[in-house]
Write a protein that holds these residues in place. Structure first.
Motif, PDB file in Angstrom:
ATOM      1  N   ALA A 285      22.164  36.745  28.760  1.00 18.94           N
ATOM      2  CA  ALA A 285      20.697  36.901  28.737  1.00 18.94           C
ATOM      3  C   ALA A 285      20.322  38.204  29.437  1.00 18.94           C
ATOM      4  N   GLU A 286      20.917  38.429  30.601  1.00 23.93           N
ATOM      5  CA  GLU A 286      20.633  39.670  31.331  1.00 23.93           C
ATOM      6  C   GLU A 286      21.188  40.883  30.560  1.00 23.93           C
ATOM      7  N   ALA A 287      22.387  40.718  30.013  1.00 21.50           N
ATOM      8  CA  ALA A 287      23.020  41.838  29.297  1.00 21.50           C
ATOM      9  C   ALA A 287      22.128  42.302  28.135  1.00 21.50           C
ATOM     10  N   HIS A 288      21.582  41.338  27.392  1.00 19.58           N
ATOM     11  CA  HIS A 288      20.758  41.703  26.238  1.00 19.58           C
ATOM     12  C   HIS A 288      19.390  42.238  26.647  1.00 19.58           C
ATOM     13  N   ALA A 289      18.834  41.636  27.720  1.00 24.71           N
ATOM     14  CA  ALA A 289      17.405  41.862  27.935  1.00 24.71           C
ATOM     15  C   ALA A 289      17.054  42.874  29.017  1.00 24.71           C
ATOM     16  N   TYR A 290      17.847  42.985  30.067  1.00 22.18           N
ATOM     17  CA  TYR A 290      17.346  43.717  31.245  1.00 22.18           C
ATOM     18  C   TYR A 290      17.018  45.186  30.928  1.00 22.18           C
ATOM     19  N   SER A 291      18.000  45.911  30.453  1.00 18.77           N
ATOM     20  CA  SER A 291      17.770  47.335  30.185  1.00 18.77           C
ATOM     21  C   SER A 291      16.794  47.508  29.015  1.00 18.77           C
ATOM     22  N   LEU A 292      16.981  46.686  27.981  1.00 21.22           N
ATOM     23  CA  LEU A 292      16.129  46.800  26.791  1.00 21.22           C
ATOM     24  C   LEU A 292      14.655  46.563  27.133  1.00 21.22           C
ATOM     25  N   LEU A 293      14.396  45.506  27.886  1.00 24.36           N
ATOM     26  CA  LEU A 293      13.001  45.176  28.193  1.00 24.36           C
ATOM     27  C   LEU A 293      12.366  46.194  29.146  1.00 24.36           C
TER      28      LEU A 293
END
Ligand SMILES: C[S@@+](CC[C@H](N)C(=O)[O-])C[C@H]1O[C@@H](n2cnc3c(N)ncnc32)[C@H](O)[C@@H]1O
Length: 335
Positions: A285-293
């Motif tokens: 969840a963090e891998a997909h979302a943190y940088s992208l968001l």
């Protein structure tokens, strides 16, 4: 190598509902979730650090997932999940002999390429990725190359006998072009296999996922951020199939699987897969979302953290019987 085709395979888009246990619980042993340490030997200059995660500089503005040890462990767990799903097979493509030249697009840690090379000693396997996260040692018939799949490919036309592409949906902006390049560089008669999943929303068959579920908030945030990058996160198996056919591939088949998030299901095989996916999703969840968001989507760090923490807490509670679809789409370049 086990060659039996998995019983759960359905050559259609609607495998039956996944039954939940009477009392799906969240008896998770937090201690068992692996931690990882950073290698001290890597050049710190090749990396960007954000929110406690390490991203490869070469992937900047191209790929928003980290490349640190935690992520590499996650990619290897995803590989294990696919092996379990396919009864230890590496592919849904029915190969009658070792294909000569094989390309693994966006090979990640190189685990599929290495396994395929091991099972097919008569093949020459190239694993290609943006980030150098593959092992320095490799088998004699496997090599790794660094390049950008969205640029013009430098391989000879009609070169590859099998092209494999797994989980590039958050990376590739122009799928029709990507598939056309595959077609151009595939030999007549070559097989291709695209393995992707539905990213637009989580699914639930028994009404346990409410309208205001943290899953919806999470997937909506991912979708709107991907859109800003020019990536269509709404593709489903039929879209990949259509684009493969438009690129010229024939005999295009879809194999669709439901992947439960967590151990809420009764079915022992799916329970094991759900268990592996629980570990994948814990850091995923963090891998997909943190940088992208935060870097693309315009979310504040606090907001992004809350979206990630809420979805992780929700699947840890395992009260929402949620799953997603994993699709294997196989095709062939005509002779
Ligand atoms: C989610 S991982 C999947 C890894 C591997 N296919 C697997 O299934 O284990 C996506 C990988 O694609 C790579 N990637 C993303 N965009 C790429 C591009 N434009 N060209 C080459 N590799 C890319 C990333 O660096 C990452 O290693």
């Amino acid at each position: 190598m086990a060659t039996n085709v998995p019983e759960a395979v359905a050559n259609d888009l609607n495998p039956g509902p996944i039954e939940a246990e009477d009392a799906a619980t969240s008896d998770w042993d937090e201690e068992s979730i692996a931690s990882s340490t950073q290698s001290l030997t890597e050049s710190i200059l090749d990396h960007i650090y954000q929110g406690g995660r390490r991203y490869h500089r070469k992937s900047k503005e191209q790929y928003f997932l980290p490349s640190d040890d935690t992520e590499q462990d996650r990619l290897d767990m995803i590989h294990e999940m696919h092996l379990e799903l396919l009864n230890r097979r590496l592919t849904m493509t029915k190969l009658t002999e070792d294909p000569g030249n094989v390309l693994d697009c966006g090979c990640g840690t190189g685990i599929w390429a290495l396994d395929f090379g091991n099972e097919h000693p008569g093949s020459q396997v190239v694993g290609l990725d943006l980030a150098p996260i593959q092992p320095g040692w490799t088998a004699p018939n496997v090599k790794f190359e660094l390049d950008d799949l969205e640029k013009e490919w430098t391989y000879a036309p009609n070169h590859f006998n099998f092209i494999h592409s797994r989980h590039l949906a958050v990376s590739i902006k122009d799928w029709p072009k990507y598939l056309r390049q595959m077609y151009y560089h595939a030999a007549p008669g070559a097989n291709i296999e695209v393995v992707e999943y539905n990213m637009d929303k989580m699914l639930c068959d028994d009404g346990t996922m409410p309208e205001n579920s943290a899953y919806h908030t999470y997937t909506d945030a991912l979708q709107s951020s991907l859109q800003k990058l020019g990536i269509d996160g709404g593709y489903h198996a039929t879209d990949y199939k259509r684009m493969m056919q438009e690129a010229g591939f024939v005999d295009v088949n879809i194999y669709a699987f439901k992947i439960p998030i967590g151990i809420w299901t009764r079915n022992p095989k799916l329970k094991k897969i759900g268990f592996i996916f629980y570990h994948i999703a814990t850091t995923g969840a963090e891998a997909h979302a943190y940088s992208l968001l935060t870097n693309v989507g315009g979310y504040s760090v606090e907001n992004a953290r809350k979206i990630i923490d809420d979805v992780v807490a929700t699947f840890k509670r395992a009260k929402e019987h949620v799953y997603y679809m994993e699709y294997y789409i196989t095709g062939r370049k005509p002779k």
